[in-house]
Design a protein around this motif. Structure first.
Motif, PDB file in Angstrom:
ATOM      1  N   GLU A  94       0.833  -1.208   0.000  1.00  0.00           N
ATOM      2  CA  GLU A  94       0.000   0.000   0.000  1.00  0.00           C
ATOM      3  C   GLU A  94       0.868   1.260   0.000  1.00  0.00           C
ATOM      4  O   GLU A  94       0.608   2.217  -0.736  1.00  0.00           O
ATOM      5  N   LYS A  95       1.924   1.238   0.827  1.00  0.00           N
ATOM      6  CA  LYS A  95       2.837   2.387   0.861  1.00  0.00           C
ATOM      7  C   LYS A  95       3.574   2.545  -0.468  1.00  0.00           C
ATOM      8  O   LYS A  95       3.796   3.668  -0.928  1.00  0.00           O
ATOM      9  N   LEU A  96       3.949   1.409  -1.078  1.00  0.00           N
ATOM     10  CA  LEU A  96       4.625   1.465  -2.371  1.00  0.00           C
ATOM     11  C   LEU A  96       3.729   2.084  -3.429  1.00  0.00           C
ATOM     12  O   LEU A  96       4.174   2.911  -4.228  1.00  0.00           O
ATOM     13  N   ASP A  97       2.449   1.675  -3.428  1.00  0.00           N
ATOM     14  CA  ASP A  97       1.505   2.232  -4.403  1.00  0.00           C
ATOM     15  C   ASP A  97       1.413   3.745  -4.257  1.00  0.00           C
ATOM     16  O   ASP A  97       1.395   4.488  -5.252  1.00  0.00           O
ATOM     17  N   LYS A  98       1.367   4.222  -3.001  1.00  0.00           N
ATOM     18  CA  LYS A  98       1.272   5.656  -2.758  1.00  0.00           C
ATOM     19  C   LYS A  98       2.555   6.362  -3.187  1.00  0.00           C
ATOM     20  O   LYS A  98       2.518   7.456  -3.774  1.00  0.00           O
ATOM     21  N   ALA A  99       3.704   5.732  -2.889  1.00  0.00           N
ATOM     22  CA  ALA A  99       4.990   6.344  -3.262  1.00  0.00           C
ATOM     23  C   ALA A  99       5.132   6.433  -4.775  1.00  0.00           C
ATOM     24  O   ALA A  99       5.594   7.447  -5.310  1.00  0.00           O
ATOM     25  N   GLU A 100       4.746   5.354  -5.475  1.00  0.00           N
ATOM     26  CA  GLU A 100       4.822   5.377  -6.944  1.00  0.00           C
ATOM     27  C   GLU A 100       3.886   6.423  -7.527  1.00  0.00           C
ATOM     28  O   GLU A 100       4.248   7.117  -8.490  1.00  0.00           O
ATOM     29  N   GLN A 101       2.703   6.542  -6.918  1.00  0.00           N
ATOM     30  CA  GLN A 101       1.762   7.555  -7.389  1.00  0.00           C
ATOM     31  C   GLN A 101       2.324   8.954  -7.173  1.00  0.00           C
ATOM     32  O   GLN A 101       2.228   9.826  -8.049  1.00  0.00           O
ATOM     33  N   ALA A 102       2.952   9.164  -5.993  1.00  0.00           N
ATOM     34  CA  ALA A 102       3.529  10.477  -5.690  1.00  0.00           C
ATOM     35  C   ALA A 102       4.671  10.800  -6.640  1.00  0.00           C
ATOM     36  O   ALA A 102       4.812  11.936  -7.118  1.00  0.00           O
ATOM     37  N   GLU A 103       5.507   9.795  -6.925  1.00  0.00           N
ATOM     38  CA  GLU A 103       6.631  10.029  -7.836  1.00  0.00           C
ATOM     39  C   GLU A 103       6.133  10.291  -9.252  1.00  0.00           C
ATOM     40  O   GLU A 103       6.712  11.105  -9.980  1.00  0.00           O
ATOM     41  N   THR A 104       5.070   9.599  -9.644  1.00  0.00           N
ATOM     42  CA  THR A 104       4.497   9.848 -10.963  1.00  0.00           C
ATOM     43  C   THR A 104       3.956  11.267 -11.062  1.00  0.00           C
ATOM     44  O   THR A 104       4.161  11.963 -12.061  1.00  0.00           O
ATOM     45  N   VAL A 105       3.275  11.701  -9.999  1.00  0.00           N
ATOM     46  CA  VAL A 105       2.748  13.072  -9.976  1.00  0.00           C
ATOM     47  C   VAL A 105       3.878  14.085 -10.027  1.00  0.00           C
ATOM     48  O   VAL A 105       3.815  15.082 -10.760  1.00  0.00           O
ATOM     49  N   ALA A 106       4.954  13.824  -9.233  1.00  0.00           N
ATOM     50  CA  ALA A 106       6.092  14.742  -9.213  1.00  0.00           C
ATOM     51  C   ALA A 106       6.769  14.812 -10.582  1.00  0.00           C
ATOM     52  O   ALA A 106       7.145  15.896 -11.052  1.00  0.00           O
TER      53      ALA A 106
END
Length: 361
Positions: A94-106
């Motif tokens: 779950e944390k990985l999914d959020k981190a990947e989403q954040a990095e994609t947004v960034a």
């Protein structure tokens, strides 16, 4: 934590869960085997008429049953561990999914910002050009004589060498590059200016006075700094043990390149761990830059540079020259062929960019 760190942690937890499930399976097999053995021993005891044999078989059955019970407890323990690892795995996922989403947004924001800056620069250039054309329209219409096209310029290469500790063969590198250009087909189309023991004054004077198309730095660096030699005048006469180097932050070095009216077309960092600097330069300052991904041996750096400039002076494209430099290291059995990193700006193609155009005969 970054997405890559979460991926590594997720892989570790997944392995722990799989190993725990494997252990539980092994103990489950052992439990079933021991219970089967116990059943066989009891059956054998019931069939024999010999009291001693029956007693022995019953003791064996009891022992096997105890072993089965112990294995069953291990099954439960490893199943609990596997379940715990599974919960941790899910939480990390779950944390990985959020981190990947954040990095994609960034990354998308960075791309959008770069695109916006590029569009703004293009609009500003177009507006400036239009204004200049309008202001000179009357003068241009009055010109009656044909303006001759400008004479092609030589490729100007500024070589800045700095080795305050004297641990690099910068003199050898300069000679190899000079020889490579001198023996090339386009030797008369290249002008090389060498600044040994280069200081920051040599950098600024070279940029403004020599107006190089290529800036070549040979010395020490990392992803954050470039090290030039210090001006001896700033030291006292008895300060022989002082560090004779000056660390220039990468962003300051970049601003120096960007400050002149015509920044270089190519910057080559023939120094360790300089690839990140090259990548940042092509974002907004120069169309092409080359840096080294890790630490590079002095001999490898010299061989790459000499073969790179030989190819450039022989009318090869930037991409081809980079490829020739790498292959030369491989042919010589040197290990650094994967270290030179060619970076280029959006819209710039090193495969169709030539710094020297040979005259047709």
């Amino acid at each position: 934590m970054s997405a890559s760190q979460y991926r590594a942690e997720l892989a570790r937890k997944r392995k722990q869960r799989v190993d725990a499930e494997k252990k539980a399976s092994e103990f489950r097999i052992k439990e079933n085997s021991r219970r089967s053995d116990a059943t066989k021993a009891r059956t054998s005891a019931g069939r024999t008429s010999n009291a001693s044999t029956a007693s022995t078989k019953m003791r064996e059955a009891s022992r096997k049953e105890n072993e089965a019970n112990a294995a069953g407890k291990q099954v439960g323990e490893w199943q609990r561990k596997a379940a715990g690892f599974g919960k941790q795995e899910a939480a990390i996922q779950e944390k990985l999914d959020k981190a990947e989403q954040a990095e994609t947004v960034a990354a998308e924001r960075k791309r959008a910002a770069l695109e916006k800056r590029t569009e703004s620069a293009a609009r500003a250039f177009q507006l400036s050009t239009s204004r200049r054309l309008d202001s000179h329209q009357e003068q241009l219409s009055a010109v009656v004589e044909t303006i001759r096209p400008p004479k092609p310029e030589k490729l100007r290469i500024l070589m800045l060498s700095a080795s305050p500790e004297g641990d690099l063969r910068i003199g050898r590198e300069a000679k190899r590059i000079q020889a490579a250009i001198r023996n090339a087909l386009g030797r008369d189309l290249v002008e090389l200016k060498i600044s040994p023991a280069a200081t920051t004054d040599d950098l600024l004077d070279g940029l403004t006075g020599f107006r190089p198309h290529v800036v070549h730095f040979s010395g020490h660096s990392n992803e954050s700094f470039v090290y030039f030699e210090a001006d001896e005048d700033i030291f006292e006469d008895d300060a022989a043990d002082e560090d004779m180097s000056v660390s220039i932050p990468a962003d300051v070095f970049a601003r120096a390149l960007a400050s002149v009216d015509e920044p270089p077309l190519l910057v080559l960092f023939n120094s360790c761990n300089s690839a990140p600097q090259a990548a940042r330069l092509v974002e907004s300052i120069v169309p092409f830059a080359i840096g080294m991904a890790q630490e590079i041996d002095d001999g490898d750096a010299i061989s790459y540079a000499a073969n790179f400039y030989a190819a450039i002076a022989n009318g090869q494209s930037i991409a081809a020259a980079d490829g020739i430099g790498r292959v030369a290291l491989e042919l010589a059995g040197l290990p650094g062929s994967d270290l030179p990193t060619l970076e280029f700006a959006v819209g710039s193609d090193p495969r169709s960019t030539w710094l020297v155009t040979l005259l047709e005969t």
